[in-house]
Design a protein around this motif. Structure first.
Motif, PDB file in Angstrom:
ATOM      1  N   LYS A 155      -1.995   1.157  -5.327  1.00  0.00           N
ATOM      2  CA  LYS A 155      -1.011   0.159  -5.732  1.00  0.00           C
ATOM      3  C   LYS A 155       0.407   0.720  -5.807  1.00  0.00           C
ATOM      4  O   LYS A 155       1.373  -0.019  -5.777  1.00  0.00           O
ATOM      5  N   LYS A 156       0.515   2.031  -5.946  1.00  0.00           N
ATOM      6  CA  LYS A 156       1.835   2.618  -6.165  1.00  0.00           C
ATOM      7  C   LYS A 156       2.339   3.393  -4.958  1.00  0.00           C
ATOM      8  O   LYS A 156       1.566   4.052  -4.258  1.00  0.00           O
ATOM      9  N   ARG A 212       5.143  -4.672  -1.122  1.00  0.00           N
ATOM     10  CA  ARG A 212       4.068  -3.998  -1.860  1.00  0.00           C
ATOM     11  C   ARG A 212       4.498  -2.716  -2.550  1.00  0.00           C
ATOM     12  O   ARG A 212       4.055  -2.406  -3.646  1.00  0.00           O
ATOM     13  N   SER A 240      -7.446   5.602  -2.133  1.00  0.00           N
ATOM     14  CA  SER A 240      -6.084   5.237  -1.721  1.00  0.00           C
ATOM     15  C   SER A 240      -6.068   4.343  -0.491  1.00  0.00           C
ATOM     16  O   SER A 240      -5.196   3.487  -0.346  1.00  0.00           O
TER      17      SER A 240
END
Ligand code: HEM
Ligand code: HEM
Lengths: 437, 437
Positions: free
Chosen positions: B97-98, B165, B222
């Motif tokens: 997400k990061k 994103r 990931s």
């Protein structure tokens, strides 16, 4: 493709005969010029018959002898032949209705296989602009690459849905039975069965594909591909030290195989003997293929200890657990200090080995097929191939033991399966399956 | 796998730097003994950085220098690198997400790629029985096999379903747009797209698979593989005379490519120039992949005349129609006696060539994937790969012409598609995508 209609007139002699021509005569007959076609001399029970191969066309490639395996002989090639780097398997279903059509197909296939295994195009090239090229062309300029093509017939050739399709039902050998269901099987119809099984091996994947494709093309109207799978092992060129190839679990695979150069062992393990019958299967062998998916994601998360206990062998050296050398004798009685067997009783080699009296000849390849749409995991694993004299006494009991208790089952799924009676070899002028059809 | 956390502290220098150590010093550092690791000197714009590769573990294979391509350099390898025999492509989707997680992934991938391209395991082997092996092991004993790994990022890394994103939306280069729909497209979602595209090439298929699999393993948590496809061309070893490889339609494929040794041409056709921006793409290139199924059954029924008119080149020689030499200049103005162009205007080369001013660098492979369950035909064709500086000006208009009028369309179907911005090369101590993330 023309069919050689005079095949029938020739005496049926399927046993090994001596070459009738000297090498020099054969070379002269082949007529491809000095540096070109050469006749490799190696190969188990092999016999030269290059005279039967059509005159080389203009597109024929100069063929280094070391890259050619003889086609005709007592046995089919691709069984006790040392494993080539690449593999392409196809199962065919017959759509022809008459036995004579199946017979004609095997005549044409034999002719084509005899040519392309020698690095020749499937038929003489013509420059007729108004016809499709005789050969599909992707192997132009490539060497024979040790191409072998091994043909087998499945149980459904003899009886399908209870029907004796070609009047062959009485000829079905008892060992050619449908395999029993094994516990842990997760077979999918799309990877199973077939009236005919064709194993193609070569040191070049394009040469292997070319063979399958041209056989399919020749079969048009008589047979269609039911399913197919390509495979590979590390190329000999990439192997820093030639030796046993590793499978996709990172372990050496093939160590415990019987020695293909030991004729007695091959007669014991692989070749159907004259005493066994039926006569048309003498010097043939039964081929079993299993498409075995590996759960490599799970495998890659398991510990080294787990992995070694799963196979019963050391990961790096390939030696039996407790040993140091890959090829030392498997001793299942060895115990550690606490009295536990060094090679776990539920390890893959312990169960596959059993009492060591019943053996098979494995000839498997790795496969990768992208992502499995259902699971999102890599569809990859081992395309297991083995040859044996009688599956009922060899492969089946072995696989029953494995299916029940093998630690490896945690990491694999059998998704495909088929069994074929691989015909004996053909001699020049004859064709594969001549005694059957 | 450890992450090199001190990467961030290093000066960000992505342009070509000179090796800081002599070859002898590097050899000493590598410490693999005389006959072992050697540093290949070839490679366009390449730079050695073997010092950055971890000490070779006990399972590292002695690596013949000729089998190793340098990893670090101004450009990524696998673009202007002469084509290896095997190919494995994987599209990944990011599940992290990061942005920092994506960045960490590229750090780890760079580190792993720098090692395995030099024939080293993905991380130092440990003999800890209670941990999974660091490397999956199937490449133990194999040479580096000219392994190259080329990383690119897709449009969806920047914006997906309208969402920015990772805070990267403003960094998206204008040329990295979704490809427009082409007439004749029959794209299937399962062969399309991806946040990241990884092209792996090597002279051994097991070495190529090993790379993809270990990258997937490192990415766990990931990123996941979205789709993948293996490919091949005839092996160099099988090629009797090295030269242009043939595709599965039997034609030489690659003849009209610009010369990868011509720096000016590569700057014109392939490499993103400093003037173009964004800065993080300077010395990068845009990769387009199209999974193109061939209707080989139909093709194999078409006449020689049809086939040659379809491509505009002769089947055996590869020469332009009306010519005799494969490499002679394509002259689309040549006419026959009746005034008709010798190379049909709707032939593949006439349309792809156009006025000859807009070019791309093709680097395609053949693929075979068994039988298409829907059609019962062989799922086989060309995995088209090309590199260009700006797809909007190069690939897209070219494919628009082809999609509309190419005679070849009768025999092919585009089923897969994706576009990626391939990052510039990394220098030792840095990582791929450093300027982007
Ligand atoms: C994905 C599935 C499989 C994998 C990864 C696998 C792998 C291995 C490995 C690593 C070995 C040890 C080295 C060697 O001797 O080759 C081995 C041995 C063996 N495997 Fe398998 N195998 C699989 C399936 C099977 C199946 C289905 C059978 C037969 C039913 C089989 C029969 C054998 C035999 C007979 C041995 C030699 C045992 C001995 O030393 O006597 N394997 N296998
Ligand atoms: C299955 C699909 C395809 C096949 C079988 C194919 C095959 C060929 C062949 C045989 C040639 C002639 C020899 C050569 O120059 O390489 C050629 C040329 C070429 N193709 Fe394709 N191709 C396909 C798809 C494409 C696509 C999708 C593009 C780009 C949009 C493309 C672009 C080109 C270019 C630029 C040339 C060279 C033209 C010139 O001489 O300037 N091809 N192709």
């Amino acid at each position: 493709m023309e069919t050689k209609n005079d095949f029938q007139k020739e005496p049926q002699n399927n046993s090994q005969t001596e070459p009738k021509l000297s090498r020099r005569q054969l070379l002269k007959m082949a007529g491809v010029g000095g540096a070109g076609l050469l006749l490799g001399g190696a190969g188990v029970g092999s016999l030269f018959a290059t005279g039967a191969v059509g005159a080389a066309s203009s597109t024929a490639t100069a063929q280094p002898a070391a890259d050619i395996l003889p086609f005709y002989g007592k046995y089919q090639q691709g069984i006790v032949t040392p494993q080539q780097d690449f593999f392409h398997f196809a199962a065919f279903d017959i759509i022809a209705k008459k036995r004579s059509d199946v017979r004609a197909l095997f005549e044409k296939w034999t002719d084509a296989a005899a040519r392309i295994t020698q690095g020749q195009p499937v038929g003489d090239e013509s420059n007729n602009q108004h016809l499709p090229p005789t050969d599909t062309g992707e192997a132009i300029g490539l060497t024979a690459s040790k191409l072998t093509i091994t043909f087998g017939v499945g149980p459904t050739l003899f009886t399908k849905d209870g029907a004796d399709r070609f009047g062959l039902a009485s000829k079905r050998p008892a060992p050619l039975a449908d395999l029993p269901a094994f516990s842990a099987d997760e077979l999918q119809a799309e990877w199973c069965g077939g009236d005919i099984g064709v194993q193609v091996c070569a040191n070049d994947p394009q040469v292997a594909f070319h063979a399958i494709r041209n056989l399919a093309r020749i079969a048009r109207g008589s047979a269609v591909i039911r399913w197919s799978q390509a495979g590979f092992q590390r190329t000999e060129r990439a192997a820093a030290k030639p030796g046993t190839a590793r499978n996709l679990m990172g372990f050496k695979d093939g160590t415990g195989n019987p020695d293909v150069n030991d004729d007695a062992a091959m007669n014991d393990v692989v070749w159907v003997q004259p005493s066994e019958g039926p006569a048309w299967m003498t010097n043939g062998s039964y081929m079993i293929v299993r498409r075995i998916r590996m759960r490599i994601e799970e495998w890659d998360r398991s510990t080294l200890q787990d992995q070694e206990a799963t196979f019963g062998r050391a990961r790096i050296s390939g030696a039996p657990l407790g040993g140091t050398d890959e090829f030392e004798k498997l001793d299942l009685d060895k115990k550690d200090a606490s009295g536990k067997p060094l090679i776990p009783v539920d390890s893959h080699v312990a169960l596959a080995h059993g009492d060591g009296k019943v053996r098979i000849l494995r000839r498997s390849y790795s496969y990768t097929n992208g992502i499995d749409a259902k699971t999102g995991q890599l569809d990859t694993g081992l395309f297991f191939v083995c040859f044996n004299r009688d599956p009922r006494k060899q492969f089946v009991p072995m696989q029953q033991r494995l299916a029940k208790n093998d630690r490896l089952n945690e990491y694999i799924v059998h998704v495909g399966s088929a069994v074929f009676a691989c015909l004996p070899g053909a001699s020049a002028g004859g064709f594969l399956g001549q005694e059957l059809f």
